[in-house]
Design an enzyme around this catalytic site. Sequence first.
Site, PDB file in Angstrom:
ATOM      1  N   ASP A 121       0.852  -1.335  -0.052  1.00 35.62           N
ATOM      2  CA  ASP A 121      -0.103   0.047   0.133  1.00 35.62           C
ATOM      3  C   ASP A 121       0.846   1.242  -0.013  1.00 35.62           C
ATOM      4  O   ASP A 121       0.356   2.496   0.315  1.00 35.62           O
ATOM      5  CB  ASP A 121      -0.821  -0.049   1.184  1.00 35.62           C
ATOM      6  CG  ASP A 121      -1.804  -1.073   1.310  1.00 35.62           C
ATOM      7  OD1 ASP A 121      -2.413  -1.470   0.030  1.00 35.62           O
ATOM      8  OD2 ASP A 121      -2.091  -1.773   2.260  1.00 35.62           O
ATOM      9  N   ASP A 127      -0.533   8.172  -6.887  1.00 34.86           N
ATOM     10  CA  ASP A 127      -1.265   8.516  -5.736  1.00 34.86           C
ATOM     11  C   ASP A 127      -0.861  10.012  -5.227  1.00 34.86           C
ATOM     12  O   ASP A 127      -1.912  10.730  -4.778  1.00 34.86           O
ATOM     13  CB  ASP A 127      -0.990   7.529  -4.762  1.00 34.86           C
ATOM     14  CG  ASP A 127      -1.469   6.332  -4.687  1.00 34.86           C
ATOM     15  OD1 ASP A 127      -2.714   5.927  -4.828  1.00 34.86           O
ATOM     16  OD2 ASP A 127      -0.499   5.258  -4.891  1.00 34.86           O
ATOM     17  N   GLU A 150      -5.458   9.714   2.877  1.00 33.96           N
ATOM     18  CA  GLU A 150      -4.916   8.503   3.125  1.00 33.96           C
ATOM     19  C   GLU A 150      -3.312   8.648   2.693  1.00 33.96           C
ATOM     20  O   GLU A 150      -2.469   8.081   3.282  1.00 33.96           O
ATOM     21  CB  GLU A 150      -5.365   7.468   2.134  1.00 33.96           C
ATOM     22  CG  GLU A 150      -4.870   5.993   2.324  1.00 33.96           C
ATOM     23  CD  GLU A 150      -5.546   4.985   1.458  1.00 33.96           C
ATOM     24  OE1 GLU A 150      -5.022   4.137   0.980  1.00 33.96           O
ATOM     25  OE2 GLU A 150      -6.790   5.085   1.369  1.00 33.96           O
ATOM     26  N   GLU A 151      -3.062   9.891   2.000  1.00 32.50           N
ATOM     27  CA  GLU A 151      -1.372   9.911   1.645  1.00 32.50           C
ATOM     28  C   GLU A 151      -0.754  10.659   2.461  1.00 32.50           C
ATOM     29  O   GLU A 151       0.454  10.667   2.305  1.00 32.50           O
ATOM     30  CB  GLU A 151      -1.545  10.434   0.298  1.00 32.50           C
ATOM     31  CG  GLU A 151      -2.355   9.871  -0.850  1.00 32.50           C
ATOM     32  CD  GLU A 151      -1.870   8.306  -0.996  1.00 32.50           C
ATOM     33  OE1 GLU A 151      -0.514   7.936  -0.537  1.00 32.50           O
ATOM     34  OE2 GLU A 151      -2.857   7.399  -1.319  1.00 32.50           O
ATOM     35  N   ASP A 169      -9.394   9.486  -0.155  1.00 33.04           N
ATOM     36  CA  ASP A 169      -8.602   8.576  -0.741  1.00 33.04           C
ATOM     37  C   ASP A 169      -8.541   8.992  -2.176  1.00 33.04           C
ATOM     38  O   ASP A 169      -9.425   8.766  -2.911  1.00 33.04           O
ATOM     39  CB  ASP A 169      -9.085   7.004  -0.452  1.00 33.04           C
ATOM     40  CG  ASP A 169      -8.108   6.110  -1.217  1.00 33.04           C
ATOM     41  OD1 ASP A 169      -7.170   6.428  -1.644  1.00 33.04           O
ATOM     42  OD2 ASP A 169      -8.499   4.897  -0.990  1.00 33.04           O
ATOM     43  N   LEU A 171      -6.608   8.009  -4.912  1.00 33.18           N
ATOM     44  CA  LEU A 171      -6.520   7.278  -5.881  1.00 33.18           C
ATOM     45  C   LEU A 171      -6.475   5.783  -5.557  1.00 33.18           C
ATOM     46  O   LEU A 171      -5.509   5.177  -5.406  1.00 33.18           O
ATOM     47  CB  LEU A 171      -5.441   7.503  -6.967  1.00 33.18           C
ATOM     48  CG  LEU A 171      -5.376   6.847  -8.390  1.00 33.18           C
ATOM     49  CD1 LEU A 171      -6.625   7.189  -9.090  1.00 33.18           C
ATOM     50  CD2 LEU A 171      -4.150   7.256  -9.037  1.00 33.18           C
ATOM     51  N   ASP A 172      -7.704   5.457  -5.282  1.00 35.11           N
ATOM     52  CA  ASP A 172      -7.904   3.929  -4.747  1.00 35.11           C
ATOM     53  C   ASP A 172      -7.552   2.831  -6.004  1.00 35.11           C
ATOM     54  O   ASP A 172      -8.111   3.174  -6.982  1.00 35.11           O
ATOM     55  CB  ASP A 172      -9.338   3.780  -4.344  1.00 35.11           C
ATOM     56  CG  ASP A 172      -9.506   2.312  -3.777  1.00 35.11           C
ATOM     57  OD1 ASP A 172      -9.006   1.866  -2.696  1.00 35.11           O
ATOM     58  OD2 ASP A 172     -10.354   1.472  -4.502  1.00 35.11           O
ATOM     59  N   GLU A 332     -12.201   5.636   3.620  1.00 37.24           N
ATOM     60  CA  GLU A 332     -13.090   4.423   2.687  1.00 37.24           C
ATOM     61  C   GLU A 332     -14.310   3.916   3.152  1.00 37.24           C
ATOM     62  O   GLU A 332     -15.470   4.099   2.634  1.00 37.24           O
ATOM     63  CB  GLU A 332     -12.083   3.368   2.541  1.00 37.24           C
ATOM     64  CG  GLU A 332     -10.792   3.769   1.552  1.00 37.24           C
ATOM     65  CD  GLU A 332      -9.736   2.490   1.676  1.00 37.24           C
ATOM     66  OE1 GLU A 332      -8.875   2.275   0.644  1.00 37.24           O
ATOM     67  OE2 GLU A 332      -9.328   2.154   2.594  1.00 37.24           O
TER      68      GLU A 332
END
Length: 395
Positions: A121, A127, A150-151, A169, A171-172, A332
């Site tokens: 991940d 991302d 998330e990054e 998020d 770029l999932d 998410e």
Amino acid sequence: MQSATFYQLVNFRPKLQTFQSKTPTLFSTRRMASVSGFRRMALDGSSSSSSTVASDDGFVTLMEYMGKGGGIGVNDDLVVLIDHLQYACKRIAALVASPFNHSIGKQTSLGDFPNTGSDRDAPKPLDILSNEIILSSLQKSGKVVVMASEENDTPTWISGDGPYVVVTDPLDGSRNIDASIPTGTIFGIYKRLEELEDLPTEEKALLNSLQSGNRLIAAAYVLYSSATILCITFGSGTHAFTLDRSTGDFILTNPSIKIPPRGQIYSVNDARYFDWPEGLRQYIDTVRQGKGRYPKKYSARYICSLVADLHRTLLYGGVAMNPRDHLRLVYEANPLSFIVEQAGGRGSDGKSRILSLQPVKLHQRLPLFLGSLEDMEELESYGDIHQKVNPGYEV
């Protein structure tokens, strides 16, 4: 040092203006919408309901939908924010589809960007680019006090007077992008917590980002696939808009989505079958044989892209799941559960309603089960469905 290509892609601007085609297009050329009170409308001014509002050519754009009060609490500030977010997602869609993402994907230097997960991940260049695009759009909107991504290890304080908090998020599913597997962006929007104003900035930013999902005022995902689809809820139903690349508009294509009460598809990584607890194995074995409460044999459909797997589940019914402690509650699970519930489904960690959970950490992970109400009830009835063994993974 990152290459010039990286920075060129950060500033990449897709060409979204209308172009003239030599053949008739599916959608007639749209006239420019006027701007009044930040609400972009090309309507006749009537007060028809959000599900039936249509412009002169019969199509409803996302901006028109919101401009006619397409949801509870959709005010001018929220319209401006969504306008900037949808533009950011158009930029990401163009970036994902660009031939240049192959070269940028080979870069390994990510500078000071943190790794918030396992090696699988770890942030990828795309991302990071997507994260920067969203942050830039939120900064320009003037409507966001803090962004949690998330990054990033910690929330980013943006503006002292912004009324909203955005969690995302960016770029999932990006680790599969070289194979052209669908990817997506997920975001949720909260109101700023005014009662925290006297706290230090860092503490305010964190607590604003750790609101429980039942406080969400809007949530959306954008699917980057054969079509670019923005699926959004403002707390009064779930609606999908498809990007018309000839005009750059998101057009309402699936108003008031209702997930079927039961489907015939389950979506999960079956390769982990022998790592699953007994309850989950029994459930999958039962529905595959058509011996469950629904007397038809279920099919497995698994893309390994959360947004893509959920989008199919939302339209066709069934269950999309990751039974191990892997998906993030803040970025998410909460936004997607809000979307699913507004479509008549359920989001659960296997025991409890997702939106009732109080996050305690920014990158808190948990199992996630999303889907049709009857399928979810049957799945949860098996009790032991959390995967505790995670060979080959770091959590």
